[in-house]
Design a protein around this motif. Structure first.
Motif, PDB file in Angstrom:
ATOM      1  N   LEU A  50       0.829  -1.266   0.120  1.00 36.08           N
ATOM      2  CA  LEU A  50      -0.066   0.107   0.045  1.00 36.08           C
ATOM      3  C   LEU A  50       0.834   1.120   0.172  1.00 36.08           C
ATOM      4  O   LEU A  50       2.075   1.452   0.821  1.00 36.08           O
ATOM      5  CB  LEU A  50      -0.891   0.110   1.295  1.00 36.08           C
ATOM      6  N   ILE A  51       0.641   2.243  -0.583  1.00 30.87           N
ATOM      7  CA  ILE A  51       1.316   3.559  -0.824  1.00 30.87           C
ATOM      8  C   ILE A  51       0.237   4.405  -0.012  1.00 30.87           C
ATOM      9  O   ILE A  51      -0.840   4.817  -0.272  1.00 30.87           O
ATOM     10  CB  ILE A  51       1.470   4.114  -2.118  1.00 30.87           C
ATOM     11  N   HIS A  52       0.887   5.027   1.155  1.00 36.85           N
ATOM     12  CA  HIS A  52      -0.251   5.984   1.812  1.00 36.85           C
ATOM     13  C   HIS A  52       0.659   7.661   1.534  1.00 36.85           C
ATOM     14  O   HIS A  52       1.710   7.926   1.622  1.00 36.85           O
ATOM     15  CB  HIS A  52       0.304   5.989   3.455  1.00 36.85           C
ATOM     16  N   GLN A  53      -0.162   8.227   0.672  1.00 40.06           N
ATOM     17  CA  GLN A  53       0.265   9.527   0.139  1.00 40.06           C
ATOM     18  C   GLN A  53      -0.374  10.570   0.956  1.00 40.06           C
ATOM     19  O   GLN A  53      -1.485  10.820   1.407  1.00 40.06           O
ATOM     20  CB  GLN A  53      -0.288   9.653  -1.165  1.00 40.06           C
ATOM     21  N   PHE A  54       0.567  11.492   1.496  1.00 40.31           N
ATOM     22  CA  PHE A  54       0.243  12.639   2.458  1.00 40.31           C
ATOM     23  C   PHE A  54       0.274  13.875   1.143  1.00 40.31           C
ATOM     24  O   PHE A  54       1.357  14.034   0.855  1.00 40.31           O
ATOM     25  CB  PHE A  54       1.378  12.604   3.335  1.00 40.31           C
ATOM     26  N   GLY A  55      -0.845  14.327   1.170  1.00 46.20           N
ATOM     27  CA  GLY A  55      -1.002  15.469   0.205  1.00 46.20           C
ATOM     28  C   GLY A  55      -1.779  15.005  -0.824  1.00 46.20           C
ATOM     29  O   GLY A  55      -1.533  13.726  -1.227  1.00 46.20           O
ATOM     30  N   ARG A  56      -2.186  15.712  -1.896  1.00 41.53           N
ATOM     31  CA  ARG A  56      -2.761  15.345  -3.266  1.00 41.53           C
ATOM     32  C   ARG A  56      -1.788  14.736  -4.170  1.00 41.53           C
ATOM     33  O   ARG A  56      -0.794  15.348  -4.511  1.00 41.53           O
ATOM     34  CB  ARG A  56      -3.427  16.404  -3.634  1.00 41.53           C
ATOM     35  N   PRO A  57      -2.172  13.654  -4.572  1.00 41.10           N
ATOM     36  CA  PRO A  57      -1.077  12.711  -5.640  1.00 41.10           C
ATOM     37  C   PRO A  57      -1.500  13.410  -6.949  1.00 41.10           C
ATOM     38  O   PRO A  57      -2.525  13.895  -7.160  1.00 41.10           O
ATOM     39  CB  PRO A  57      -1.449  11.314  -5.555  1.00 41.10           C
ATOM     40  N   SER A  58      -0.507  13.551  -7.848  1.00 38.74           N
ATOM     41  CA  SER A  58      -0.608  13.696  -9.207  1.00 38.74           C
ATOM     42  C   SER A  58      -1.333  12.553  -9.962  1.00 38.74           C
ATOM     43  O   SER A  58      -1.309  11.422  -9.280  1.00 38.74           O
ATOM     44  CB  SER A  58       0.670  13.719  -9.920  1.00 38.74           C
ATOM     45  N   VAL A  74      -4.922   8.218   0.530  1.00 39.17           N
ATOM     46  CA  VAL A  74      -4.582   9.497   0.538  1.00 39.17           C
ATOM     47  C   VAL A  74      -5.199  10.242   1.801  1.00 39.17           C
ATOM     48  O   VAL A  74      -6.276  10.263   2.092  1.00 39.17           O
ATOM     49  CB  VAL A  74      -5.047  10.006  -0.682  1.00 39.17           C
ATOM     50  N   THR A  75      -3.959  10.868   2.330  1.00 37.27           N
ATOM     51  CA  THR A  75      -4.583  11.887   3.581  1.00 37.27           C
ATOM     52  C   THR A  75      -4.167  13.196   2.806  1.00 37.27           C
ATOM     53  O   THR A  75      -3.258  13.637   2.726  1.00 37.27           O
ATOM     54  CB  THR A  75      -3.427  11.601   4.584  1.00 37.27           C
TER      55      THR A  75
END
Length: 83
Positions: A50-58, A74-75
């Motif tokens: 799993l990838i936990h992206q902090f901030g909006r991903p592209s 996404v957080t």
């Protein structure tokens, strides 16, 4: 389970609330027995569930993650202007 953390900007350039949130999330997940690592986008051999992206991903980073079979959480950080 291995969680890969990603943030659009290095802590060195954006210290503060986001950094604290990410570090505390990493600590909490580790205490629950999950393996946590920083996403190394240049390392094609890095594995994660799993990838936990902090901030909006592209859009392109989401597409690449899904193409590789990795789920993304996404957080969204609403305390500053998102890029």
């Amino acid at each position: 389970m291995k969680v890969l953390f990603n943030h659009n900007h290095p802590f060195r350039f954006v210290p503060g609330g986001a950094q604290v949130l990410i570090e505390q999330t990493r600590l909490a997940l580790s205490q629950l027995g999950l393996e946590v690592d920083w996403l190394r986008w240049w390392d094609r051999d890095q594995k994660g569930d799993l990838i936990h992206q902090f901030g909006r991903p592209s859009a392109s980073s989401l597409e690449e993650a899904h193409r590789s079979g990795c789920r993304v959480v996404v957080t969204d950080l609403l305390d500053r202007k998102s890029t």
